[in-house]
Motif scaffolding. Structure first.
Motif, PDB file in Angstrom:
ATOM      1  N   ALA A   1     -13.042  -2.722  -3.875  1.00 26.58           N
ATOM      2  CA  ALA A   1     -12.333  -1.672  -3.132  1.00 26.58           C
ATOM      3  C   ALA A   1     -12.925  -0.301  -3.448  1.00 26.58           C
ATOM      4  O   ALA A   1     -13.102   0.523  -2.550  1.00 26.58           O
ATOM      5  CB  ALA A   1     -10.843  -1.706  -3.457  1.00 26.58           C
ATOM      6  N   TYR A   2     -13.249  -0.050  -4.710  1.00 25.59           N
ATOM      7  CA  TYR A   2     -13.821   1.240  -5.085  1.00 25.59           C
ATOM      8  C   TYR A   2     -15.221   1.403  -4.495  1.00 25.59           C
ATOM      9  O   TYR A   2     -15.577   2.498  -4.044  1.00 25.59           O
ATOM     10  CB  TYR A   2     -13.847   1.427  -6.600  1.00 25.59           C
ATOM     11  N   ALA A   3     -16.002   0.347  -4.462  1.00 21.90           N
ATOM     12  CA  ALA A   3     -17.331   0.419  -3.854  1.00 21.90           C
ATOM     13  C   ALA A   3     -17.207   0.768  -2.367  1.00 21.90           C
ATOM     14  O   ALA A   3     -17.972   1.594  -1.848  1.00 21.90           O
ATOM     15  CB  ALA A   3     -18.075  -0.898  -4.031  1.00 21.90           C
ATOM     16  N   GLU A   4     -16.250   0.177  -1.690  1.00 21.04           N
ATOM     17  CA  GLU A   4     -16.019   0.487  -0.277  1.00 21.04           C
ATOM     18  C   GLU A   4     -15.552   1.936  -0.117  1.00 21.04           C
ATOM     19  O   GLU A   4     -15.978   2.635   0.801  1.00 21.04           O
ATOM     20  CB  GLU A   4     -14.991  -0.482   0.312  1.00 21.04           C
ATOM     21  N   LEU A   5     -14.693   2.390  -1.015  1.00 20.18           N
ATOM     22  CA  LEU A   5     -14.232   3.778  -0.971  1.00 20.18           C
ATOM     23  C   LEU A   5     -15.398   4.741  -1.144  1.00 20.18           C
ATOM     24  O   LEU A   5     -15.526   5.721  -0.402  1.00 20.18           O
ATOM     25  CB  LEU A   5     -13.172   4.023  -2.049  1.00 20.18           C
ATOM     26  N   ARG A   6     -16.273   4.463  -2.099  1.00 23.19           N
ATOM     27  CA  ARG A   6     -17.464   5.311  -2.295  1.00 23.19           C
ATOM     28  C   ARG A   6     -18.314   5.339  -1.030  1.00 23.19           C
ATOM     29  O   ARG A   6     -18.820   6.382  -0.627  1.00 23.19           O
ATOM     30  CB  ARG A   6     -18.311   4.804  -3.463  1.00 23.19           C
TER      31      ARG A   6
ATOM     32  N   TYR B   1      -5.865   5.332 -10.136  1.00 26.32           N
ATOM     33  CA  TYR B   1      -4.432   5.566 -10.294  1.00 26.32           C
ATOM     34  C   TYR B   1      -3.679   5.293  -9.005  1.00 26.32           C
ATOM     35  O   TYR B   1      -2.485   5.075  -9.006  1.00 26.32           O
ATOM     36  CB  TYR B   1      -4.156   7.028 -10.689  1.00 26.32           C
ATOM     37  N   THR B   2      -4.374   5.381  -7.893  1.00 24.11           N
ATOM     38  CA  THR B   2      -3.717   5.282  -6.600  1.00 24.11           C
ATOM     39  C   THR B   2      -4.039   3.966  -5.902  1.00 24.11           C
ATOM     40  O   THR B   2      -4.234   3.934  -4.702  1.00 24.11           O
ATOM     41  CB  THR B   2      -4.123   6.466  -5.707  1.00 24.11           C
ATOM     42  N   HIS B   3      -4.100   2.895  -6.657  1.00 20.15           N
ATOM     43  CA  HIS B   3      -4.377   1.606  -6.015  1.00 20.15           C
ATOM     44  C   HIS B   3      -3.171   0.684  -6.141  1.00 20.15           C
ATOM     45  O   HIS B   3      -2.361   0.831  -7.054  1.00 20.15           O
ATOM     46  CB  HIS B   3      -5.633   0.957  -6.598  1.00 20.15           C
ATOM     47  N   ILE B   4      -3.076  -0.213  -5.204  1.00 16.64           N
ATOM     48  CA  ILE B   4      -2.043  -1.247  -5.256  1.00 16.64           C
ATOM     49  C   ILE B   4      -2.699  -2.590  -4.970  1.00 16.64           C
ATOM     50  O   ILE B   4      -3.763  -2.653  -4.359  1.00 16.64           O
ATOM     51  CB  ILE B   4      -0.903  -0.994  -4.234  1.00 16.64           C
ATOM     52  N   THR B   5      -2.068  -3.637  -5.420  1.00 18.20           N
ATOM     53  CA  THR B   5      -2.527  -4.986  -5.118  1.00 18.20           C
ATOM     54  C   THR B   5      -1.445  -5.659  -4.299  1.00 18.20           C
ATOM     55  O   THR B   5      -0.285  -5.707  -4.712  1.00 18.20           O
ATOM     56  CB  THR B   5      -2.797  -5.785  -6.408  1.00 18.20           C
ATOM     57  N   THR B   6      -1.814  -6.160  -3.139  1.00 16.16           N
ATOM     58  CA  THR B   6      -0.849  -6.793  -2.249  1.00 16.16           C
ATOM     59  C   THR B   6      -0.553  -8.216  -2.719  1.00 16.16           C
ATOM     60  O   THR B   6      -1.221  -8.747  -3.611  1.00 16.16           O
ATOM     61  CB  THR B   6      -1.371  -6.827  -0.803  1.00 16.16           C
ATOM     62  N   ALA B   7       0.414  -8.850  -2.101  1.00 15.43           N
ATOM     63  CA  ALA B   7       0.814 -10.213  -2.468  1.00 15.43           C
ATOM     64  C   ALA B   7      -0.328 -11.210  -2.326  1.00 15.43           C
ATOM     65  O   ALA B   7      -0.411 -12.172  -3.092  1.00 15.43           O
ATOM     66  CB  ALA B   7       2.005 -10.653  -1.615  1.00 15.43           C
ATOM     67  N   ASP B   8      -1.219 -10.973  -1.365  1.00 16.03           N
ATOM     68  CA  ASP B   8      -2.338 -11.909  -1.178  1.00 16.03           C
ATOM     69  C   ASP B   8      -3.543 -11.573  -2.061  1.00 16.03           C
ATOM     70  O   ASP B   8      -4.579 -12.219  -1.967  1.00 16.03           O
ATOM     71  CB  ASP B   8      -2.744 -11.980   0.291  1.00 16.03           C
ATOM     72  N   GLY B   9      -3.416 -10.552  -2.932  1.00 12.55           N
ATOM     73  CA  GLY B   9      -4.480 -10.215  -3.879  1.00 12.55           C
ATOM     74  C   GLY B   9      -5.420  -9.120  -3.424  1.00 12.55           C
ATOM     75  O   GLY B   9      -6.316  -8.726  -4.159  1.00 12.55           O
ATOM     76  N   THR B  10      -5.244  -8.606  -2.228  1.00  7.34           N
ATOM     77  CA  THR B  10      -6.084  -7.520  -1.730  1.00  7.34           C
ATOM     78  C   THR B  10      -5.752  -6.228  -2.487  1.00  7.34           C
ATOM     79  O   THR B  10      -4.590  -5.901  -2.680  1.00  7.34           O
ATOM     80  CB  THR B  10      -5.845  -7.293  -0.220  1.00  7.34           C
ATOM     81  N   VAL B  11      -6.785  -5.523  -2.900  1.00 12.37           N
ATOM     82  CA  VAL B  11      -6.603  -4.243  -3.580  1.00 12.37           C
ATOM     83  C   VAL B  11      -6.828  -3.135  -2.561  1.00 12.37           C
ATOM     84  O   VAL B  11      -7.843  -3.110  -1.868  1.00 12.37           O
ATOM     85  CB  VAL B  11      -7.588  -4.084  -4.756  1.00 12.37           C
TER      86      VAL B  11
ATOM     87  N   GLY C   1     -10.361  -4.159  -0.758  1.00  8.59           N
ATOM     88  CA  GLY C   1     -11.295  -5.195  -1.166  1.00  8.59           C
ATOM     89  C   GLY C   1     -10.557  -6.268  -1.928  1.00  8.59           C
ATOM     90  O   GLY C   1      -9.352  -6.156  -2.184  1.00  8.59           O
ATOM     91  N   SER C   2     -11.266  -7.298  -2.314  1.00 12.89           N
ATOM     92  CA  SER C   2     -10.634  -8.408  -3.024  1.00 12.89           C
ATOM     93  C   SER C   2     -10.451  -8.127  -4.508  1.00 12.89           C
ATOM     94  O   SER C   2      -9.761  -8.862  -5.203  1.00 12.89           O
ATOM     95  CB  SER C   2     -11.441  -9.696  -2.827  1.00 12.89           C
TER      96      SER C   2
END
Length: 104
Positions: free
Chosen positions: A90-95, A61-71, A84-85
């Motif tokens: 991104a969730y794997a990195e968060l874990r 719920y708390t994620h955004i995607t930037t203009a270059d596609g980064t989450v 992450g891309s």
């Protein structure tokens, strides 16, 4: 209501807000793309497993995607942020970051 039934309801509510397939929820949260299908078929769900899925849904719920596609994703409880891309990356990195942060 049991853990399995509650989790199925929570997943349905999550999917109404964030368009994600059953297989992606299981894959990203648990590395098991068949988890949600098995859950819907009546399989048992351990509370620890349900917590992992709930943690994923909460963070998603708390994620955004930037203009270059980064989450960019943020864990609400701890304030830890990862990127992450893709949402899965991104969730794997968060874990990973949360596991490092927790005392052994």
């Amino acid at each position: 209501m049991d853990t399995r039934t509650e989790l199925i309801s929570e997943i349905a509510a999550f999917q109404s807000k964030v368009k994600v397939r059953d297989s992606n929820i299981g894959l990203i949260a648990l590395n098991d793309p068949k988890f949600v299908a098995r859950l819907r078929e009546g399989r048992r769900c351990w509370p620890e497993t349900a917590k992992k899925v709930r943690d994923f849904m909460s963070a998603a719920y708390t994620h955004i995607t930037t203009a270059d596609g980064t989450v960019i994703i943020r864990d609400i409880a701890s304030g830890v942020t990862a990127s992450g891309s893709s949402l899965a990356e991104a969730y794997a990195e968060l874990r990973r970051l949360l596991a490092v942060k927790e005392p052994a």
